[in-house]
Design a protein around this motif. Structure first.
Motif, PDB file in Angstrom:
ATOM      1  N   LEU A  34       0.436  -0.924  -8.912  1.00 31.16           N
ATOM      2  CA  LEU A  34       1.355  -0.262  -7.852  1.00 31.16           C
ATOM      3  C   LEU A  34       1.714  -0.968  -6.854  1.00 31.16           C
ATOM      4  N   PRO A  52       3.601   8.883  -6.099  1.00 31.57           N
ATOM      5  CA  PRO A  52       2.454   8.192  -5.581  1.00 31.57           C
ATOM      6  C   PRO A  52       2.644   8.282  -4.100  1.00 31.57           C
ATOM      7  N   VAL A  68       3.420   0.835  -3.639  1.00 32.20           N
ATOM      8  CA  VAL A  68       2.785   1.892  -3.056  1.00 32.20           C
ATOM      9  C   VAL A  68       1.920   1.664  -1.865  1.00 32.20           C
ATOM     10  N   ARG A  71      -3.019  -3.354  -1.430  1.00 33.54           N
ATOM     11  CA  ARG A  71      -2.366  -2.674  -2.426  1.00 33.54           C
ATOM     12  C   ARG A  71      -2.638  -2.878  -3.803  1.00 33.54           C
ATOM     13  N   SER A 127       5.623  11.249   1.119  1.00 37.06           N
ATOM     14  CA  SER A 127       5.047  10.388   1.805  1.00 37.06           C
ATOM     15  C   SER A 127       3.519  10.990   2.258  1.00 37.06           C
TER      16      SER A 127
END
Length: 326
Positions: free
Chosen positions: A236, A224, A239, A232, A142
């Motif tokens: 992805l 990622p 993510v 977003r 993260s």
């Protein structure tokens, strides 16, 4: 001397202007009579190259001529940009402009051109977010973990870019500034050139285009951490954004557009603008953009010129206050 024999000069000036206008229109009527070259100031394999090649077919159809893409990487896009400015201003050499040589580098140091004085924006062809990724060997999952590790180990995490003054470089500089961390920046000559070292773990991380990184993420080769857009990415969706990761100020995006020299005859510029407008609206081009996770929010000359101006105003204090040099 007999003044009565003097020939008035003003009709000659009028004749010169008339002949120039006729020549310019004749040039436009013939344009394009040969191949048009889109010069990309970066190495092949990155998003700028992809965008130019996606555009080349519909752009050529709209112009009624073949369009080729040439890559002239180096100096963060400066080498290729300056090469376009040394070419004949006849419309046959078109620049694929990017934020690096149009905004970052001119703000950071003296260059041989003025974006406003020397280039005419034709229109945008690409806008896309970036994504922060890291090699799985680090075990970081993260943005919070990344920042915590970087603060505990200043200068130990390495981050690659497509070159000094590129968007990938400035995205990492902005990330460092917003997070209050120190990273080791390693510039390469293009996004593609950096990938082998990133995948092997020789380089820890990068902030790069989502379209380039998405396949590697899906294959588990890279982790990622966050996308740099306000929303977003469709490529992805799982993510989080930088804002969700606690860094709302770390927002950047890739954008590319076409430009020509200001000395290019006005009728030729008009033809190029019209052809580009038709090309970016082509269904096959829009479909290609969607596959790459890219969009064009506002097509056209005015929108592109406004974007260059707004990005210059946004990045000038960031670059100068942090003494970022290229």
């Amino acid at each position: 001397m007999d003044n009565s024999m003097r020939i008035p000069r003003w009709p000659l000036f009028g004749l010169v202007d008339t002949l120039a206008a006729i020549a310019s229109q004749a040039c436009a009527d013939e344009f394009p009579s040969r191949t048009v070259r889109v010069l990309v100031p970066y190495a092949a394999g990155g998003p700028s190259d992809t965008g130019a090649r996606l555009l080349s077919v519909p752009f050529g159809k709209a112009l009624g001529s073949s369009v080729i893409v040439e890559n002239r990487g180096g100096a963060g896009g400066l080498t290729g940009t300056e090469q376009v400015l040394q070419a004949e201003p006849d419309g046959y050499t078109v620049l694929l402009g990017a934020v690096g040589p149009l905004v970052y580098i001119p703000v950071s140091r003296t260059v041989q051109y003025s974006v406003k004085a020397d280039l005419i924006p034709l229109g945008l062809i690409w806008q896309s977010p970036l994504v922060l990724v890291i090699n799985p060997k680090r075990g970081i999952k993260s943005v919070a973990e990344f920042v915590a590790y970087a603060k505990a180990n200043p200068g130990k995490l390495s981050v690659s870019s497509a070159g000094l003054g590129t968007n990938t470089h400035m995205a990492s500089e902005l990330f460092k500034h917003e997070a209050g961390i120190d990273l080791l920046h390693v510039p390469y000559r293009g996004t593609g050139a950096a990938l082998p070292d990133l995948l092997s773990g020789q380089i820890d991380a990068t902030i790069s285009d989502v379209a380039v990184m998405a396949p590697l993420i899906r294959e588990g080769k890279l982790i990622p951490l966050a996308v740099t857009a306000p929303q977003r990415s469709a490529l992805l969706p799982d993510v989080p954004t930088m804002a969700e990761g606690g860094l709302p100020g770390a927002q950047t995006e890739n954008w590319y557009g076409l430009l020509v020299r200001t000395q290019t005859p006005a009728p030729v510029v008009a033809k190029l603008k019209s052809a580009l407008s038709e090309a970016v609206a082509a269904p096959e081009f829009r479909a290609g953009l969607a596959i790459q996770g890219a969009v064009i929010r506002e097509p056209g000359t005015d929108a592109f010129a406004a974007l260059i101006e707004s990005e210059t105003k946004r990045w000038t204090p960031i670059i100068r206050d942090n003494n970022i040099k290229f």
